[in-house]
Design an enzyme around this catalytic site. Sequence first.
Site, short mmCIF file in Angstrom:
data_model
loop_
_atom_site.label_atom_id
_atom_site.label_comp_id
_atom_site.label_asym_id
_atom_site.label_seq_id
_atom_site.Cartn_x
_atom_site.Cartn_y
_atom_site.Cartn_z
N GLU A 197 2.24 1.86 -3.48
CA GLU A 197 1.21 2.46 -4.33
C GLU A 197 1.16 3.97 -4.13
O GLU A 197 1.08 4.75 -5.08
CB GLU A 197 -0.14 1.82 -4.01
CG GLU A 197 -1.33 2.49 -4.67
CD GLU A 197 -2.54 2.54 -3.76
OE1 GLU A 197 -3.17 3.62 -3.69
OE2 GLU A 197 -2.86 1.53 -3.13
N HIS A 198 1.22 4.40 -2.87
CA HIS A 198 1.20 5.84 -2.58
C HIS A 198 2.45 6.54 -3.11
O HIS A 198 2.38 7.61 -3.70
CB HIS A 198 1.10 6.07 -1.07
CG HIS A 198 -0.29 6.02 -0.53
ND1 HIS A 198 -0.89 7.08 0.10
CD2 HIS A 198 -1.21 5.03 -0.54
CE1 HIS A 198 -2.11 6.75 0.48
NE2 HIS A 198 -2.33 5.49 0.11
N GLU A 247 -4.90 7.60 7.50
CA GLU A 247 -5.83 6.63 6.93
C GLU A 247 -6.06 5.49 7.93
O GLU A 247 -7.20 5.02 8.11
CB GLU A 247 -5.24 6.10 5.62
CG GLU A 247 -6.21 5.34 4.75
CD GLU A 247 -5.59 4.95 3.41
OE1 GLU A 247 -6.24 4.17 2.69
OE2 GLU A 247 -4.46 5.39 3.09
N HIS A 291 0.83 -1.21 0.00
CA HIS A 291 0.00 0.00 0.00
C HIS A 291 0.86 1.26 0.00
O HIS A 291 0.56 2.24 -0.70
CB HIS A 291 -0.92 -0.02 1.22
CG HIS A 291 -1.83 1.15 1.32
ND1 HIS A 291 -1.66 2.14 2.26
CD2 HIS A 291 -2.92 1.52 0.59
CE1 HIS A 291 -2.60 3.05 2.12
NE2 HIS A 291 -3.38 2.71 1.12
#
Length: 427
Positions: free
Chosen positions: A58-59, A135, A55
């Site tokens: 991806e960022h 998040e 994740h």
Amino acid sequence: MNHHFVREKRIDITRLANGLTVATEPMPEIATATLGVWIGAGSRHEQAHEHGLSHLIEHMAFKGTERRSARRIAEDIENVGGDINAATSVESTSYTARVLGENADLALDVLGDILTASLFDPVELAREKGVILQEYAAVEDTPDDLVYDAFMETAFPGQAIGRPILGTPDTIARFDGETIRAFLAREYAPGKMVVAAAGDVDHGQIVELAERSFGAIPAVPLREPEPGIYRGGERRIARRLEQANIVLGLPGLSFKDQGYYATHLFAHILGGGLTSRLWHEVRETRGLAYSIEAFHWPFSDCGLFGVGAGTAGKDVAELMEVTLACMRKATEDIGEAEMIRAKAQMKVALLTALETPGGRLERIARQLLSWGRIIPSEEIVQKVDALTVEQVREAGRCLLQGAPTLAAIGPLKGLPPLADIAQALRP
């Protein structure tokens, strides 16, 4: 047979020398091009110390490369009216862009740039870690999200497939550029990468662009993740909340399992729409929940079936009693009318997903990663149409024989013991 299902458009497929697959589906009536790179690597491919790394990568893909700053990545796409995005799942990660057909070369150049030449600047990395921690905190503050994370962790304890995609504050804090590059070298292997494009695209052009952007990535041995082993159990998180959020699950099937479609239909008939049994009984007849759903999440080697709902603390016991009764009864008396309706809904969902370039792009990439081929819609529909009432009932009976998983957050005083739930599930 509805002949819409057999009018498949042309899909061209080329494999580069390093093993990367390029697939295109021209759609003459579409003026835009949607392009993407799918990698068969997600959160379940992480080692324990890498939890949350997929994740984060991806960022970080949008935070600067050797040729482009973070600002320029966004400007290059948005200056031509396009958009760019990425997503991480349990078994894959995708990077996509949508532009006018005439700008397909630009879009694929940007995607290639972010996937092969990202800098992972320490300042940007620290900033993005902060974003992900926000998040993470948002999920912790949202019980109806957190309960599903707890559900997966309980069903697959101590395994990468069961860990939340976001990671934890501890693991996120330890990530650095070296950790990211090591994961990319190991998991972003061309043999499990698909470059796909749909809409106003030319196959020859996309192959040439893919070769330019990705052809130099060295082929490496493909690494299979650890097999997912369902365990089951329970996790109860008592909190002073207005509602109790509850997810009850059982071991499901892989999407490669012969019984997948029957299991999917069972889940849909039980709790997949406004005419489903759980919706009618729990929501419409008794008013015990604002919404309730049954689902079946298939993975490449295992699966997870479940029912999720939120209800007031005073209604927890009744909600569970009604839900368990509905699950048992469905294995006994699912009827032909329900089958016809569920099959029709599945066909509409299939066609709807193919009505946009993005939907076709995702279908191409996922099927090539999972099966190594494109599965014609007609083939899927034939399998669905061939299902009988007894096969779907039997799929339900097989599900209910499994050891249950229970995750719940909120006022849980009325929630019965797991052993009682397991006993009540037996037909």
